[in-house]
Design an enzyme around this catalytic site. Structure first.
Site, PDB file in Angstrom:
ATOM      1  N   ASP A  29       0.873  -1.169   0.000  1.00  0.00           N
ATOM      2  CA  ASP A  29       0.000   0.000   0.000  1.00  0.00           C
ATOM      3  C   ASP A  29       0.918   1.228   0.000  1.00  0.00           C
ATOM      4  O   ASP A  29       2.083   1.141   0.401  1.00  0.00           O
ATOM      5  CB  ASP A  29      -0.884  -0.025   1.242  1.00  0.00           C
ATOM      6  CG  ASP A  29      -1.681   1.262   1.404  1.00  0.00           C
ATOM      7  OD1 ASP A  29      -2.343   1.676   0.439  1.00  0.00           O
ATOM      8  OD2 ASP A  29      -1.608   1.857   2.498  1.00  0.00           O
ATOM      9  N   ASP A  70      -1.370  -0.852   6.230  1.00  0.00           N
ATOM     10  CA  ASP A  70      -1.321  -0.263   7.577  1.00  0.00           C
ATOM     11  C   ASP A  70      -2.688  -0.047   8.192  1.00  0.00           C
ATOM     12  O   ASP A  70      -2.797   0.582   9.240  1.00  0.00           O
ATOM     13  CB  ASP A  70      -0.582   1.087   7.532  1.00  0.00           C
ATOM     14  CG  ASP A  70      -1.387   2.152   6.797  1.00  0.00           C
ATOM     15  OD1 ASP A  70      -2.113   1.797   5.846  1.00  0.00           O
ATOM     16  OD2 ASP A  70      -1.289   3.335   7.165  1.00  0.00           O
TER      17      ASP A  70
END
Length: 822
Positions: free
Chosen positions: A520, A718
């Site tokens: 990401d 995250d």
């Protein structure tokens, strides 16, 4: 550790409680933010950003209220570690639950009890205890968590736990923290009820501690060897009986508790057979080598559990609490389990935090190396959260407690370690199944070796009984059984010490096979703290006014880009008006009414009224790696652009070096982001990796699925937005900032939030897998060699048991090498 009084109904784990608290709410505002071009995950409706942003994804779970019915509600359990991990699905509780099943929440009407078990040398001991306890009437679930030496039992409501403790004691193990009566029972089961046993226990036990039994046996052997044969032979027989007594007792106890094919049984049969043949010296040597092997296993288990023990010791038992009264401040020393959120505590330099807390002083430095692996003290500012177990580095500090007892950072790591035991590697499950029929099969083969040659070919009974006994000892599965869990436990302990949490052997094995790593962008490759770099007015209106309008719409959102806009407005001390009808526009942006007029913040692709000059300007900003949003004023059915806001997130300082490390390991890297293609390309080019941009959450899952069709993919994120893609990947890894949210989905987590830990984790997993293969080869290779030599009569009993003990020692030593991995 929890005591026997610690029984609750519907015990819940803090990790799961956090996950439920976060995932159970509506999706955050930023999931539909214009800058991410992302739609929310299921369940997100067009409500206000405040509703979508009720809690920051990076916020500590210490602010969460613990679930009712958890261990925190029980007075006797306030300091204990919650024993179970809830699962989102229901399990049918069987009377005998296989050891590989994960520990689930007790069913309605059951009570949970837990004890600390003493005397376990290897995972096979844990299975023996589970087998014994599962045979007790009323037991719905029994699990032994080997890493934390914990027995967890679910009983039908109203039943006494005494039969459980009796079953464990009868199987030859002790429980710590029991009543005096139970301890006495434990001593009765584990003592030698003979005058000779009492003599050696009292005299040698005082000087030589726990090693008195093998040392006393060795002493008898030495005396017997020095005496003439007419005196030495009876003494060897006495030594054999002395060494055989505790082993045969344990073999009988394990047989009665449901484990008839234990190693103790094999040793008992072999020693009795050797006595029958008159090979008393060899029989004694066999027992001595077996005892030494047991101590080796205990040493290995202790070393592997040392990391967990050290982790448990990080939280102090006492705390200095500050209370404000009418007479002034009152300082009192209290037990750490009496601390509650909101309490003010004070710690001196060199002291550790007893709970997760928020710093009240302006500045403070903390050594968090025990949790993160980072040796340099971390500087914290007022309002920052500091995890339990952190050490105050330089001054006396005051903090406000934010975690409930049993729900601090150390407890969550311990829960993760316990949960990891149910996630065993496929190779470990195979070895476990193999060993279950291997020992009975070897006993049958040994019996055939004893009876077939004499009956079918007229061979000597004594010779083939001797060879059969040697084969029986070679068939001992100890080295094979311990080969995988020893390596896995050592690797997990080494990873934890370096700030990486891996959920068990299954995740460790999958990690070793990874060939592609997907990242990401926001908060993973970047710091997740973007800043507003430019605001371009398109209608001549003052930039300060436009910034204030944008900040009003973004208020209440916890998305990094929204917070950057609000932070810039606050920095300029702008007055923000009130907004009404705030709502997220899935896949587009956000809007709200200010003084009756509708204002919107949209992704450039959603604004049809941009002219060519404005589009060129947007392209220029995006090529610089910036994310652009457009502030629009609604006029009829059209959105008229009035300002461009450009924001830039900073790439993590260690990102380039981390990706280079992965490349050196032969891994491909790719970035998956919902950001615009130009910004994504700028960052990916700077880092030298592939990229996919403009992805909604479901698009990320599709990209992972495409990659997974031909590769082994790890997805690193995250937060909750990355959860679907992390679940679809071969293995999901959560960054430290999003660990509390992503733990339930992720198979591993980096507590130190440093990308360099990914390559280290993969290197460790590969080393662990190679170690397992080496261990299995050692165990089976030595057995194969000595199987042949024993059948041919080249090697005898003591060489057979030495081969098994030697294999166990080699396997153990090889596995412990992983503890030194850096």
């Amino acid at each position: 550790m929890s005591k026997s009084c610690c029984s609750t109904q519907h015990a819940a784990t803090p990790i799961k409680a956090v996950s439920k608290a976060v995932t159970g709410q509506s999706e955050h505002h930023h999931d539909s933010h214009c800058c991410d071009n992302a739609t929310p995950v299921s369940g997100c409706s067009a409500t206000t950003p405040h509703e979508h942003s009720s809690r920051d994804v990076n916020e500590s779970p210490g602010d969460e209220e613990p679930p009712r019915g958890s261990c925190h509600d029980q007075p006797c359990c306030s300091a204990s570690i919650s024993p179970a991990h809830e699962h989102a699905h229901e399990h049918e509780h069987q009377h005998e639950m296989p050891p590989a099943d994960p520990l689930v929440t007790p069913a309605q009407g059951n009570s949970r009890h837990s004890w600390q078990v003493m005397g376990m040398d290897c995972p096979s001991c844990a299975r023996k205890i589970e087998t014994a306890v599962s045979r007790v009437n009323g037991v719905q679930q029994a699990r032994v968590l080997f890493a934390t030496e914990k027995l967890v039992v679910d009983l039908a409501l109203g039943l006494s736990p005494d039969p459980v403790t009796a079953a464990v004691l009868a199987a030859g193990f002790q429980l710590k923290g029991e009543s005096a009566g139970n301890q006495a029972a434990g001593r009765e089961h584990n003592s030698q009820p003979t005058l000779l046993g009492n003599l050696f226990g009292k005299v040698l036990g005082n000087f030589l501690g726990k090693y008195w039994q093998p040392l006393s046996l060795a002493g008898l052997m030495l005396v017997a060897a020095l005496l003439p044969s007419e005196l030495g032979q009876p003494l060897f027989t006495l030594a054999t009986l002395w060494g055989l007594w505790p082993i045969s007792r344990k073999a009988w106890a394990l047989t009665k508790s449901g484990s008839p094919f234990a190693i103790e049984t094999l040793m008992t049969v072999a020693a009795l057979g050797a006595l029958f043949l008159g090979e008393t010296a060899e029989a004694t040597m066999v027992l001595l080598l077996f005892m030494l092997g047991e101590y080796l296993e205990a040493y290995a288990a202790g070393r592997a559990r040392a990391g967990v023990t050290a982790l448990m010791a990080l939280v102090p038992d006492k705390a200095l609490r500050i209370r404000t009264t009418a007479e002034g401040e009152v300082r009192e020393e209290v037990a750490a389990d009496q601390l509650r959120p909101g309490d003010i505590i004070e710690i001196a330099p060199g002291a550790r935090l007893p709970a997760d807390a928020r710093l009240l002083d302006a500045l403070g430095a903390f050594d968090e190396s025990a949790l993160t692996g980072e040796s340099i003290p971390v500087e914290r500012r007022q309002g920052d959260k500091v995890p339990a177990g952190s050490l105050a580095a330089d001054r006396v500090l005051r903090l406000e407690v934010v975690s409930e007892p049993g729900n601090n950072a150390i407890d969550r790591i311990l829960h993760l370690i316990e949960e990891a035991e149910s996630q065993r590697a496929p190779i470990e499950r195979f070895i476990d199944r193999f060993s279950r029929w291997y020992t009975p099969a070897m006993m049958l083969i040994a019996l055939l070796v004893v009876i077939v040659p004499p009956l079918a070919f007229g061979q000597s009974w004594d010779e083939w009984i001797y060879r059969g006994l040697a084969l029986l000892l070679i068939g001992c599965p100890c080295a094979l059984v311990i080969s995988t869990p020893a390596a896995v436990t050592s690797a997990l302990a080494a990873a934890t010490r370096q700030g990486a949490l891996i959920k068990g052997g299954a995740a460790l094995e999958r990690l070793a096979h990874i060939d592609t790593v997907a990242f990401d962008k926001t908060g993973t490759l970047t710091l997740g703290k973007p800043q507003l770099t430019e605001l371009v007015s398109l209608n001549g209106q003052p930039e300060a006014e436009l910034l204030a309008l944008a900040a009003v719409i973004e208020q209440g959102s916890h998305h990094p880009l929204a917070r950057a806009v609000v932070a810039q407005a606050n920095a300029q001390e702008l007055t923000l008006a009130d907004a009404r009808d705030l709502r997220a526009l899935p896949g587009m942006g956000v809007e709200g009414r200010i003084d009756g007029e509708l204002w919107q913040l949209l992704a450039p692709s959603r604004v049809a009224t941009l002219n060519a000059e404005q589009q060129i300007l947007i392209g220029t900003l995006e090529q610089q790696g910036k994310t652009v949003v457009v502030l629009c004023q609604s006029s009829g059915d059209q959105a008229l652009p009035v300002a461009l806001l450009a924001l830039r997130d900073q790439i993590r300082p260690e990102a380039a070096a981390a990706l280079q490390e992965l490349n050196q390991l032969g891994l491909n890297s790719i970035m998956l982001t919902g950001d615009n293609p130009r910004a994504a390309e700028a960052i990916a080019t700077e880092l030298g990796m592939g990229w996919r941009a403009g992805l909604l959450p479901e698009n990320k899952v599709e990209e992972i699925a495409k990659l997974a069709s031909t590769r082994k993919v790890a997805m690193i994120g995250d937060g909750i937005n990355d959860a679907p893609a992390m679940k679809r990947a071969s293995i999901g890894i959560a960054m430290g900032g999003g660990t509390d949210v992503a733990l339930e989905t992720a198979d591993a987590a980096l507590t130190h939030n440093q990308l360099g830990g990914i390559a280290a984790m993969i290197r460790l997993s590969r080393a662990a897998l190679a170690n397992i293969h080496q261990n299995i080869a050692l165990a089976l290779g030595l057995k194969a060699i000595f199987l042949v030599t024993s059948l041919l009569g080249i090697t005898g009993l003591w060489i057979a048991v030495l081969a098994d003990t030697g294999a166990t020692a080699l396997v153990t030593a090889n596995a412990l090498r992983l503890l030194r991995k850096r």
